[in-house]
Design a protein around this motif. Structure first.
Motif, PDB file in Angstrom:
ATOM      1  N   GLU A   1       0.826  -1.204   0.000  1.00  0.00           N
ATOM      2  CA  GLU A   1       0.000   0.000   0.000  1.00  0.00           C
ATOM      3  C   GLU A   1       0.863   1.256   0.000  1.00  0.00           C
ATOM      4  N   VAL A   2       0.420   2.261  -0.770  1.00  0.00           N
ATOM      5  CA  VAL A   2       1.108   3.549  -0.840  1.00  0.00           C
ATOM      6  C   VAL A   2       0.108   4.629  -0.458  1.00  0.00           C
ATOM      7  N   GLU A   3       0.487   5.464   0.483  1.00  0.00           N
ATOM      8  CA  GLU A   3      -0.363   6.569   0.928  1.00  0.00           C
ATOM      9  C   GLU A   3       0.271   7.872   0.450  1.00  0.00           C
ATOM     10  N   VAL A   4      -0.510   8.700  -0.248  1.00  0.00           N
ATOM     11  CA  VAL A   4       0.054   9.884  -0.894  1.00  0.00           C
ATOM     12  C   VAL A   4      -0.371  11.158  -0.175  1.00  0.00           C
ATOM     13  N   HIS A   5       0.616  12.018   0.095  1.00  0.00           N
ATOM     14  CA  HIS A   5       0.392  13.332   0.683  1.00  0.00           C
ATOM     15  C   HIS A   5       1.085  14.354  -0.211  1.00  0.00           C
ATOM     16  N   ASP A   6       0.336  14.916  -1.148  1.00  0.00           N
ATOM     17  CA  ASP A   6       0.887  15.850  -2.122  1.00  0.00           C
ATOM     18  C   ASP A   6       1.999  15.154  -2.906  1.00  0.00           C
ATOM     19  N   ARG A   7       3.271  15.553  -2.712  1.00  0.00           N
ATOM     20  CA  ARG A   7       4.384  14.933  -3.433  1.00  0.00           C
ATOM     21  C   ARG A   7       5.150  13.931  -2.572  1.00  0.00           C
ATOM     22  N   VAL A   8       4.586  13.571  -1.444  1.00  0.00           N
ATOM     23  CA  VAL A   8       5.228  12.595  -0.564  1.00  0.00           C
ATOM     24  C   VAL A   8       4.414  11.304  -0.579  1.00  0.00           C
ATOM     25  N   ALA A   9       5.041  10.207  -0.987  1.00  0.00           N
ATOM     26  CA  ALA A   9       4.394   8.894  -1.005  1.00  0.00           C
ATOM     27  C   ALA A   9       4.931   8.073   0.156  1.00  0.00           C
ATOM     28  N   VAL A  10       4.051   7.699   1.068  1.00  0.00           N
ATOM     29  CA  VAL A  10       4.450   7.006   2.290  1.00  0.00           C
ATOM     30  C   VAL A  10       4.193   5.508   2.142  1.00  0.00           C
ATOM     31  N   VAL A  11       5.217   4.721   2.500  1.00  0.00           N
ATOM     32  CA  VAL A  11       5.135   3.260   2.386  1.00  0.00           C
ATOM     33  C   VAL A  11       5.617   2.653   3.697  1.00  0.00           C
ATOM     34  N   GLU A  12       4.872   1.686   4.193  1.00  0.00           N
ATOM     35  CA  GLU A  12       5.279   0.962   5.397  1.00  0.00           C
ATOM     36  C   GLU A  12       5.579  -0.489   5.034  1.00  0.00           C
ATOM     37  N   GLY A  13       6.311  -1.164   5.914  1.00  0.00           N
ATOM     38  CA  GLY A  13       6.564  -2.588   5.730  1.00  0.00           C
ATOM     39  C   GLY A  13       7.788  -2.913   4.906  1.00  0.00           C
ATOM     40  N   LEU A  14       8.659  -1.917   4.637  1.00  0.00           N
ATOM     41  CA  LEU A  14       9.892  -2.172   3.901  1.00  0.00           C
ATOM     42  C   LEU A  14      11.072  -2.242   4.860  1.00  0.00           C
ATOM     43  N   THR A  15      12.124  -2.897   4.438  1.00  0.00           N
ATOM     44  CA  THR A  15      13.400  -2.786   5.125  1.00  0.00           C
ATOM     45  C   THR A  15      14.176  -1.632   4.501  1.00  0.00           C
ATOM     46  N   ASP A  16      15.219  -1.171   5.180  1.00  0.00           N
ATOM     47  CA  ASP A  16      16.073  -0.128   4.602  1.00  0.00           C
ATOM     48  C   ASP A  16      16.626  -0.565   3.254  1.00  0.00           C
ATOM     49  N   GLU A  17      17.047  -1.806   3.159  1.00  0.00           N
ATOM     50  CA  GLU A  17      17.629  -2.316   1.921  1.00  0.00           C
ATOM     51  C   GLU A  17      16.601  -2.294   0.786  1.00  0.00           C
ATOM     52  N   GLU A  18      15.363  -2.696   1.079  1.00  0.00           N
ATOM     53  CA  GLU A  18      14.330  -2.701   0.046  1.00  0.00           C
ATOM     54  C   GLU A  18      13.989  -1.285  -0.413  1.00  0.00           C
ATOM     55  N   ALA A  19      13.874  -0.358   0.540  1.00  0.00           N
ATOM     56  CA  ALA A  19      13.557   1.030   0.193  1.00  0.00           C
ATOM     57  C   ALA A  19      14.653   1.631  -0.683  1.00  0.00           C
ATOM     58  N   GLU A  20      15.906   1.355  -0.346  1.00  0.00           N
ATOM     59  CA  GLU A  20      17.012   1.875  -1.141  1.00  0.00           C
ATOM     60  C   GLU A  20      17.030   1.252  -2.533  1.00  0.00           C
ATOM     61  N   ARG A  21      16.770  -0.043  -2.611  1.00  0.00           N
ATOM     62  CA  ARG A  21      16.752  -0.727  -3.901  1.00  0.00           C
ATOM     63  C   ARG A  21      15.672  -0.144  -4.809  1.00  0.00           C
ATOM     64  N   VAL A  22      14.508   0.157  -4.230  1.00  0.00           N
ATOM     65  CA  VAL A  22      13.411   0.718  -5.018  1.00  0.00           C
ATOM     66  C   VAL A  22      13.784   2.089  -5.559  1.00  0.00           C
ATOM     67  N   VAL A  23      14.286   2.983  -4.700  1.00  0.00           N
ATOM     68  CA  VAL A  23      14.553   4.351  -5.154  1.00  0.00           C
ATOM     69  C   VAL A  23      15.688   4.393  -6.162  1.00  0.00           C
ATOM     70  N   ARG A  24      16.630   3.465  -6.072  1.00  0.00           N
ATOM     71  CA  ARG A  24      17.754   3.445  -7.013  1.00  0.00           C
ATOM     72  C   ARG A  24      17.305   3.140  -8.441  1.00  0.00           C
ATOM     73  N   ARG A  25      16.138   2.497  -8.591  1.00  0.00           N
ATOM     74  CA  ARG A  25      15.685   2.152  -9.933  1.00  0.00           C
ATOM     75  C   ARG A  25      14.648   3.128 -10.491  1.00  0.00           C
ATOM     76  N   LEU A  26      14.313   4.160  -9.728  1.00  0.00           N
ATOM     77  CA  LEU A  26      13.276   5.102 -10.154  1.00  0.00           C
ATOM     78  C   LEU A  26      13.842   6.270 -10.951  1.00  0.00           C
ATOM     79  N   ALA A  27      12.998   6.832 -11.835  1.00  0.00           N
ATOM     80  CA  ALA A  27      13.367   8.014 -12.607  1.00  0.00           C
ATOM     81  C   ALA A  27      12.635   9.255 -12.128  1.00  0.00           C
ATOM     82  N   ARG A  28      11.431   9.079 -11.574  1.00  0.00           N
ATOM     83  CA  ARG A  28      10.595  10.233 -11.211  1.00  0.00           C
ATOM     84  C   ARG A  28      10.380  10.339  -9.701  1.00  0.00           C
ATOM     85  N   THR A  29      11.374   9.965  -8.945  1.00  0.00           N
ATOM     86  CA  THR A  29      11.373  10.133  -7.489  1.00  0.00           C
ATOM     87  C   THR A  29      12.738  10.681  -7.089  1.00  0.00           C
ATOM     88  N   HIS A  30      12.748  11.751  -6.284  1.00  0.00           N
ATOM     89  CA  HIS A  30      14.017  12.364  -5.884  1.00  0.00           C
ATOM     90  C   HIS A  30      14.814  11.477  -4.932  1.00  0.00           C
TER      91      HIS A  30
END
Length: 268
Positions: free
Chosen positions: A30-59
């Motif tokens: 599940e992703v909860e959106v607050h304007d330009r902030v997308a909040v996600v629970e239930g990830l590990t640090d490693e998973e969160a980093e892996r996800v953002v490293r593959r994105l193009a439209r997330t800072h």
């Protein structure tokens, strides 16, 4: 809790890309959106980093609850600590690659399409109109096995040079027509991404872009086990969408004053 900061002027597309990357890396979440902030629970640090490293439209992604940064989430300013930032993609713009074609897919769109197709690491992602490999480069760099088809043999050779330049050694390339990809491939692929020529080049070999897409999607339905991401001018998309089995998502994206495209995810 992690906060992904969405980038660009098309927040809807950024959110769609984030959800695709999350499904590819960790599954449905599940992703909860607050304007330009997308909040996600239930990830590990490693998973969160892996996800953002593959994105193009997330800072970047932040761990919420600690740190000196304050993020506005649900009307409350929450402390947060920077965990990881997205990869710098601009170094791979088409004119900076060893083999350049002006109509090659630029890296930001290519990476978005790979994520929308939910291509997982180790799986095969197909681009049936690969040009000089813009999409295939981005797929290979996040750990997918790129599979390319291109009607011009010269461009197949140039795609191979581009892939090798970026250290991608496992790939599969074929010379042939996109509409015949079901006859070209010996085994299925798990996902596909398609960025056909359009705009000033919208009438191409084989007919208008909508006809090319319709025929290609028909062939892809025989070889793709999962989803297909694609781009199309708005007018062409209205015809194309009627022919697919299921539309998983679509968003309009303005390119310039006279061209708005649709970026979509389908099951052909």
């Amino acid at each position: 809790m992690f906060a992904f900061l969405l980038a660009g002027d098309n927040v809807e597309l950024a959110l769609m890309e984030l959800k695709g990357a999350l499904r590819a890396e960790v599954g449905e979440i599940e992703v909860e959106v607050h304007d330009r902030v997308a909040v996600v629970e239930g990830l590990t640090d490693e998973e969160a980093e892996r996800v953002v490293r593959r994105l193009a439209r997330t800072h970047a992604v932040y761990r919420v609850g600690e740190g000196r940064v304050r993020l506005e989430i649900g009307g409350e300013r929450r402390p947060a600590r920077l965990l990881a930032e997205r990869e710098k993609l601009s170094d791979r713009k088409p004119h900076k690659r060893p083999e350049f074609m002006p109509d090659s897919t630029e890296p930001f769109l290519a990476r978005v399409l790979v994520n929308l197709a939910e291509a997982r690491r180790g799986e095969r992602l197909l681009d049936p109109m690969c040009n000089v490999g813009g999409i295939l480069i981005e797929a290979g760099l996040i750990g997918c096995v790129p599979v390319g088809v291109e009607v011009r043999e010269e461009l197949v050779e140039r795609t191979e040079r581009n892939l090798r330049h970026y250290g991608i050694e496992e790939y599969e390339l074929h010379t042939g027509r996109a509409e015949e990809v079901d006859e070209i491939l010996d085994e299925p692929v798990q996902a596909a991404a398609v960025d056909p020529p359009y705009g000033r080049s919208s009438y191409i070999e084989g007919g208008p872009v909508e006809r090319l897409l319709l025929n290609t999607l028909d062939a892809l339905s025989e070889v793709v086990e999962g989803k297909v991401s694609l781009t199309a001018p708005v007018e062409a998309w209205e015809e194309v969408k009627e022919s697919v089995k299921r539309v998983e998502g679509e968003v309009r994206d303005r390119v310039h004053g006279s061209l708005t495209r649709v970026i979509a995810v389908v099951v052909p």
